[in-house]
Motif scaffolding. Structure first.
Motif, PDB file in Angstrom:
ATOM      1  N   ARG A 176     -12.639  -5.413 -15.343  1.00 47.73           N
ATOM      2  CA  ARG A 176     -12.151  -4.200 -16.025  1.00 47.73           C
ATOM      3  C   ARG A 176     -10.951  -3.610 -15.313  1.00 47.73           C
ATOM      4  NH1 ARG A 176     -13.641   1.534 -16.458  1.00 47.73           N
ATOM      5  NH2 ARG A 176     -15.128   1.340 -14.731  1.00 47.73           N
ATOM      6  N   PHE A 177     -10.915  -3.734 -13.989  1.00 53.01           N
ATOM      7  CA  PHE A 177      -9.806  -3.185 -13.216  1.00 53.01           C
ATOM      8  C   PHE A 177      -8.710  -4.214 -12.950  1.00 53.01           C
ATOM      9  CE2 PHE A 177     -13.060  -0.091 -11.213  1.00 53.01           C
ATOM     10  CZ  PHE A 177     -12.908   0.787 -12.281  1.00 53.01           C
ATOM     11  N   HIS A 178      -8.812  -5.386 -13.571  1.00 55.60           N
ATOM     12  CA  HIS A 178      -7.771  -6.432 -13.487  1.00 55.60           C
ATOM     13  C   HIS A 178      -7.459  -6.806 -12.041  1.00 55.60           C
ATOM     14  CE1 HIS A 178      -7.358  -5.261 -17.641  1.00 55.60           C
ATOM     15  NE2 HIS A 178      -6.925  -4.061 -17.296  1.00 55.60           N
ATOM     16  N   LEU A 179      -8.502  -7.033 -11.263  1.00 53.79           N
ATOM     17  CA  LEU A 179      -8.349  -7.326  -9.840  1.00 53.79           C
ATOM     18  C   LEU A 179      -8.455  -8.819  -9.561  1.00 53.79           C
ATOM     19  CD1 LEU A 179     -10.628  -4.471  -8.496  1.00 53.79           C
ATOM     20  CD2 LEU A 179      -8.161  -4.633  -8.141  1.00 53.79           C
ATOM     21  N   ASP A 180      -7.710  -9.275  -8.557  1.00 55.91           N
ATOM     22  CA  ASP A 180      -7.869 -10.610  -8.012  1.00 55.91           C
ATOM     23  C   ASP A 180      -8.846 -10.496  -6.845  1.00 55.91           C
ATOM     24  OD1 ASP A 180      -7.654 -12.993  -6.532  1.00 55.91           O
ATOM     25  OD2 ASP A 180      -5.579 -13.301  -7.143  1.00 55.91           O
ATOM     26  N   LYS A 181     -10.008 -11.100  -6.976  1.00 61.78           N
ATOM     27  CA  LYS A 181     -11.065 -10.929  -5.965  1.00 61.78           C
ATOM     28  C   LYS A 181     -10.666 -11.460  -4.595  1.00 61.78           C
ATOM     29  CE  LYS A 181     -13.526 -15.254  -6.958  1.00 61.78           C
ATOM     30  NZ  LYS A 181     -14.823 -15.851  -7.368  1.00 61.78           N
ATOM     31  N   ASN A 182      -9.632 -12.292  -4.540  1.00 59.97           N
ATOM     32  CA  ASN A 182      -9.174 -12.848  -3.270  1.00 59.97           C
ATOM     33  C   ASN A 182      -8.062 -12.014  -2.629  1.00 59.97           C
ATOM     34  OD1 ASN A 182     -10.886 -15.201  -3.355  1.00 59.97           O
ATOM     35  ND2 ASN A 182      -9.533 -15.991  -4.966  1.00 59.97           N
ATOM     36  N   LYS A 183      -7.727 -10.882  -3.270  1.00 57.81           N
ATOM     37  CA  LYS A 183      -6.621 -10.060  -2.779  1.00 57.81           C
ATOM     38  C   LYS A 183      -7.041  -8.600  -2.625  1.00 57.81           C
ATOM     39  CE  LYS A 183      -3.100 -13.081  -4.826  1.00 57.81           C
ATOM     40  NZ  LYS A 183      -1.939 -13.185  -5.748  1.00 57.81           N
ATOM     41  N   LEU A 184      -8.247  -8.400  -2.095  1.00 64.67           N
ATOM     42  CA  LEU A 184      -8.770  -7.057  -1.914  1.00 64.67           C
ATOM     43  C   LEU A 184      -8.759  -6.674  -0.445  1.00 64.67           C
ATOM     44  CD1 LEU A 184     -11.834  -7.256  -4.335  1.00 64.67           C
ATOM     45  CD2 LEU A 184      -9.511  -6.470  -4.834  1.00 64.67           C
ATOM     46  N   GLY A 185      -8.458  -5.414  -0.184  1.00 65.22           N
ATOM     47  CA  GLY A 185      -8.395  -4.963   1.201  1.00 65.22           C
ATOM     48  C   GLY A 185      -8.800  -3.520   1.340  1.00 65.22           C
ATOM     49  N   ILE A 186      -8.626  -3.006   2.541  1.00 64.36           N
ATOM     50  CA  ILE A 186      -9.036  -1.646   2.862  1.00 64.36           C
ATOM     51  C   ILE A 186      -7.969  -1.010   3.742  1.00 64.36           C
ATOM     52  CG2 ILE A 186     -10.321  -2.286   4.965  1.00 64.36           C
ATOM     53  CD1 ILE A 186     -12.513  -0.279   3.976  1.00 64.36           C
ATOM     54  N   MET A 187      -7.790   0.299   3.583  1.00 64.10           N
ATOM     55  CA  MET A 187      -6.815   1.038   4.399  1.00 64.10           C
ATOM     56  C   MET A 187      -7.457   2.337   4.861  1.00 64.10           C
ATOM     57  SD  MET A 187      -3.063   2.594   3.329  1.00 64.10           S
ATOM     58  CE  MET A 187      -2.191   1.022   3.431  1.00 64.10           C
ATOM     59  N   GLY A 188      -7.295   2.642   6.155  1.00 64.53           N
ATOM     60  CA  GLY A 188      -7.843   3.885   6.671  1.00 64.53           C
ATOM     61  C   GLY A 188      -6.874   4.582   7.592  1.00 64.53           C
ATOM     62  N   PHE A 189      -6.945   5.908   7.582  1.00 63.60           N
ATOM     63  CA  PHE A 189      -6.078   6.757   8.395  1.00 63.60           C
ATOM     64  C   PHE A 189      -6.915   7.513   9.412  1.00 63.60           C
ATOM     65  CE2 PHE A 189      -4.020   5.957   4.449  1.00 63.60           C
ATOM     66  CZ  PHE A 189      -2.666   5.945   4.699  1.00 63.60           C
ATOM     67  N   SER A 190      -6.520   7.462  10.687  1.00 60.14           N
ATOM     68  CA  SER A 190      -7.185   8.220  11.731  1.00 60.14           C
ATOM     69  C   SER A 190      -8.687   7.914  11.737  1.00 60.14           C
ATOM     70  CB  SER A 190      -6.899   9.708  11.530  1.00 60.14           C
ATOM     71  OG  SER A 190      -7.267  10.455  12.658  1.00 60.14           O
ATOM     72  N   ALA A 191      -9.554   8.928  11.538  1.00 59.57           N
ATOM     73  CA  ALA A 191     -10.989   8.646  11.479  1.00 59.57           C
ATOM     74  C   ALA A 191     -11.323   7.736  10.306  1.00 59.57           C
ATOM     75  CB  ALA A 191     -11.779   9.948  11.373  1.00 59.57           C
ATOM     76  N   GLY A 192     -10.563   7.842   9.227  1.00 56.34           N
ATOM     77  CA  GLY A 192     -10.734   6.918   8.109  1.00 56.34           C
ATOM     78  C   GLY A 192     -10.393   5.497   8.491  1.00 56.34           C
ATOM     79  N   GLY A 193      -9.493   5.342   9.483  1.00 53.72           N
ATOM     80  CA  GLY A 193      -9.200   4.015  10.016  1.00 53.72           C
ATOM     81  C   GLY A 193     -10.393   3.453  10.755  1.00 53.72           C
ATOM     82  N   HIS A 194     -11.119   4.334  11.439  1.00 58.60           N
ATOM     83  CA  HIS A 194     -12.347   3.915  12.105  1.00 58.60           C
ATOM     84  C   HIS A 194     -13.382   3.474  11.080  1.00 58.60           C
ATOM     85  CE1 HIS A 194     -16.335   4.733  14.040  1.00 58.60           C
ATOM     86  NE2 HIS A 194     -15.765   4.013  14.996  1.00 58.60           N
ATOM     87  N   LEU A 195     -13.569   4.265  10.021  1.00 61.83           N
ATOM     88  CA  LEU A 195     -14.514   3.897   8.966  1.00 61.83           C
ATOM     89  C   LEU A 195     -14.102   2.583   8.310  1.00 61.83           C
ATOM     90  CD1 LEU A 195     -16.934   4.443   7.169  1.00 61.83           C
ATOM     91  CD2 LEU A 195     -15.454   5.895   5.744  1.00 61.83           C
ATOM     92  N   ALA A 196     -12.821   2.430   8.026  1.00 62.87           N
ATOM     93  CA  ALA A 196     -12.336   1.181   7.425  1.00 62.87           C
ATOM     94  C   ALA A 196     -12.622   0.000   8.335  1.00 62.87           C
ATOM     95  CB  ALA A 196     -10.837   1.286   7.135  1.00 62.87           C
ATOM     96  N   GLY A 197     -12.487   0.212   9.640  1.00 64.21           N
ATOM     97  CA  GLY A 197     -12.777  -0.861  10.593  1.00 64.21           C
ATOM     98  C   GLY A 197     -14.246  -1.241  10.600  1.00 64.21           C
ATOM     99  N   LEU A 198     -15.133  -0.251  10.528  1.00 67.98           N
ATOM    100  CA  LEU A 198     -16.560  -0.551  10.462  1.00 67.98           C
ATOM    101  C   LEU A 198     -16.875  -1.366   9.211  1.00 67.98           C
ATOM    102  CD1 LEU A 198     -18.217   2.855  11.514  1.00 67.98           C
ATOM    103  CD2 LEU A 198     -17.461   0.970  12.968  1.00 67.98           C
ATOM    104  N   LEU A 199     -16.310  -0.934   8.086  1.00 69.63           N
ATOM    105  CA  LEU A 199     -16.585  -1.609   6.821  1.00 69.63           C
ATOM    106  C   LEU A 199     -16.011  -3.023   6.805  1.00 69.63           C
ATOM    107  CD1 LEU A 199     -15.802   1.390   4.445  1.00 69.63           C
ATOM    108  CD2 LEU A 199     -18.073   0.520   5.058  1.00 69.63           C
TER     109      LEU A 199
END
Length: 280
Positions: free
Chosen positions: A107-130
């Motif tokens: 539905r979101f027209h995504l390529d499952k092989n091209k997915l990532g995550i971005m986090g800023f500051s503490a959100g960068g820490h959360l992104a790293g855990l995930l």
């Protein structure tokens, strides 16, 4: 365009224990047969910063809109912070966000092989855990996403607690000052050969989350031989986000912010180097 806000607890029928947030905002391009009805895009889950005290608008919607402008389908997670719910609420919410994205790949027209995550500051820490599947096994009963992230972007990320340049408040807020738990949460110790390729940004002048957080993280990637790109700008304070008029009053813009704003173009080039672009 598809725009929606999802209460992840309600969607997955999970009872909240307190005042948990867990809100996912979707910003994605829809396809049209005048262009290419079958086009697929990269996608990114964005975790704003805020020291696990709040989630910053400046690192949320403006980032999503910038990504959409550059053909990256975007998802912003408003995760639980210190006054919303207890650990591991934000981590659970991150995994639920990835599960929701996976359920809606078509539905979101995504390529499952091209997915990532971005986090800023503490959100960068959360992104790293995930991105490193931290305590994911604790949520097996939820049949979480099988997504294998292709990249992680960590922008002036909180990384460790006990060393020079740490942002201790982030860890204290996340754990309610549980020292035994804090000792397990250094992101750089989790990097392994299965970690996604990393894009890391900081500034030398960052007095809130010292640039050594980024240096240490890059060193961990180097030791595990996982591709990474590291940029440390000479000037600039913590939390500059895009460094432009979308996140500052025009009277507050200066050369340091303008120079730092180049990180986003460097990030796009990083993705191109990994062949993470739209499918024509």
């Amino acid at each position: 365009m598809i725009f929606e806000q999802i209460d992840l607890y309600k969607h997955f029928n999970i009872e909240k224990k307190s005042k948990e947030k867990g809100i996912l905002t979707v910003y994605v391009r829809d396809n049209n047969n005048e262009v290419n009805i079958s086009r697929t895009y990269p996608g990114i889950l964005i975790c704003p910063g805020g020291g696990y005290f709040f989630t910053s608008f400046r690192e949320a919607e403006p980032i999503a809109l910038k990504c959409i402008e550059n053909n990256i389908q975007s998802f912003v997670l408003e995760y639980s912070c210190v006054n919303d719910g207890d650990y591991p609420a934000p981590i659970l919410e991150g995994y639920l966000a990835l599960k929701y994205i996976e359920e809606n790949i078509t539905r979101f027209h995504l390529d499952k092989n091209k997915l990532g995550i971005m986090g800023f500051s503490a959100g960068g820490h959360l992104a790293g855990l995930l991105s490193n599947n931290y305590i994911k096994d604790e949520f097996k009963y939820l049949s979480l996403s099988s997504i294998k992230l292709a990249f992680g972007a960590y922008i002036y990320p909180v990384n460790y607690f006990s060393r020079s340049g740490s942002h201790q408040d982030s860890f204290i807020n996340l754990t309610k000052n549980n020292k035994d738990l804090i000792a397990k949460l250094d992101f750089d110790t989790m990097v392994n050969e299965d970690s996604p390729a990393a894009f890391i940004v900081s500034t030398y002048e960052d007095n809130a989350v010292g640039y050594k957080n980024s240096l240490s993280l890059a060193n961990s990637y180097s030791l595990t031989k996982v591709p990474f790109e590291l940029h440390i700008f000479a000037k600039g304070d913590h939390g500059m986000s895009l460094g432009d008029e979308n996140v500052y009053k025009t009277t507050n813009l200066d050369l340091n912010k303008k120079n730092f704003s180049e990180w986003f173009n460097l990030f796009l080039n990083f993705l191109k180097g990994l062949n993470i672009t739209i499918n024509e």
